[in-house]
Scaffold this motif. Structure first.
Motif, short mmCIF file in Angstrom:
data_model
loop_
_atom_site.label_atom_id
_atom_site.label_comp_id
_atom_site.label_asym_id
_atom_site.label_seq_id
_atom_site.Cartn_x
_atom_site.Cartn_y
_atom_site.Cartn_z
N VAL A 1 -103.28 64.11 -38.57
CA VAL A 1 -104.66 64.23 -38.11
C VAL A 1 -104.67 65.08 -36.84
O VAL A 1 -103.89 64.82 -35.92
N LEU A 2 -105.52 66.08 -36.82
CA LEU A 2 -105.74 66.89 -35.62
C LEU A 2 -107.23 66.87 -35.35
O LEU A 2 -108.03 67.34 -36.16
N TRP A 3 -107.59 66.28 -34.23
CA TRP A 3 -109.00 66.21 -33.86
C TRP A 3 -109.16 67.02 -32.58
O TRP A 3 -108.49 66.78 -31.59
N ASP A 4 -110.05 68.00 -32.63
CA ASP A 4 -110.31 68.86 -31.49
C ASP A 4 -111.77 68.66 -31.10
O ASP A 4 -112.67 69.23 -31.70
N GLY A 5 -111.98 67.80 -30.13
CA GLY A 5 -113.34 67.44 -29.74
C GLY A 5 -113.80 68.21 -28.52
O GLY A 5 -113.37 67.94 -27.41
N LEU A 6 -114.66 69.19 -28.75
CA LEU A 6 -115.27 69.89 -27.63
C LEU A 6 -116.37 69.01 -27.07
O LEU A 6 -117.17 68.45 -27.81
N CYS A 7 -116.38 68.87 -25.78
CA CYS A 7 -117.41 68.03 -25.16
C CYS A 7 -117.79 68.65 -23.82
O CYS A 7 -117.11 69.53 -23.31
N ASP A 8 -118.86 68.19 -23.27
CA ASP A 8 -119.28 68.65 -21.95
C ASP A 8 -119.70 67.42 -21.16
O ASP A 8 -120.86 67.03 -21.17
N ILE A 9 -118.72 66.80 -20.52
CA ILE A 9 -118.97 65.61 -19.72
C ILE A 9 -118.84 66.02 -18.26
O ILE A 9 -117.82 66.55 -17.84
N GLN A 10 -119.89 65.81 -17.49
CA GLN A 10 -119.88 66.15 -16.07
C GLN A 10 -120.31 64.94 -15.25
O GLN A 10 -121.30 64.29 -15.59
N ILE A 11 -119.56 64.65 -14.21
CA ILE A 11 -119.91 63.56 -13.29
C ILE A 11 -120.09 64.18 -11.91
O ILE A 11 -119.18 64.84 -11.40
N ARG A 12 -121.24 64.00 -11.33
CA ARG A 12 -121.53 64.53 -9.99
C ARG A 12 -121.03 63.53 -8.96
O ARG A 12 -121.34 62.35 -9.03
N VAL A 13 -120.24 64.01 -8.01
CA VAL A 13 -119.72 63.17 -6.93
C VAL A 13 -120.38 63.63 -5.63
O VAL A 13 -119.97 64.63 -5.03
N PRO A 14 -121.44 62.92 -5.19
CA PRO A 14 -122.22 63.37 -4.04
C PRO A 14 -121.41 63.50 -2.74
O PRO A 14 -121.64 64.43 -1.97
#
Length: 111
Positions: free
Chosen positions: A6-19
């Motif tokens: 199994v090869l899973w290539d998950g493109l994602c866009d997760i952004q966490i702002r650190v004030p």
């Protein structure tokens, strides 16, 4: 029963702002590669002829993660290892032998 890679290539866009540091930490992609075992059981006389499916990784899968923002800078490189280890531990506890996941095709199936 059969085993497959199994090869899973998950493109994602997760952004966490650190004030406090006025920047973002993020994840661009997560890749997972490993050998999975799939078992169709029990078999039935009615279509789809399968009452349940169980699946598991035979060994812990290889995980690759692409961090963005401050997480990709050398000072925060330990974060990469920490995130990978957290994902590995979660997968190992859920879907790596001896743990299995199951999907019931028939509600009366006891898997």
């Amino acid at each position: 029963q059969f085993d497959m890679d199994v090869l899973w290539d998950g493109l994602c866009d997760i952004q966490i702002r650190v004030p406090k540091i006025k920047s973002n930490l993020g994840v661009r992609s997560i890749k997972l590669y490993g050998r999975m075992s799939v078992i169709f059981k029990p078999l039935t006389q009615e279509l789809p002829c399968i009452a349940g499916i169980t699946y598991t990784f035979i060994n812990s899968p290889h995980i690759s993660i692409d961090l963005t923002g401050l997480a990709s800078i050398g000072e925060f490189s330990a974060l990469d290892g920490t995130v990978k280890q957290a994902l590995k531990d979660a997968l190992d506890g859920m879907i790596v032998l001896p743990h299995r996941m199951a999907y019931k095709m028939d509600e009366t199936c006891n898997i």
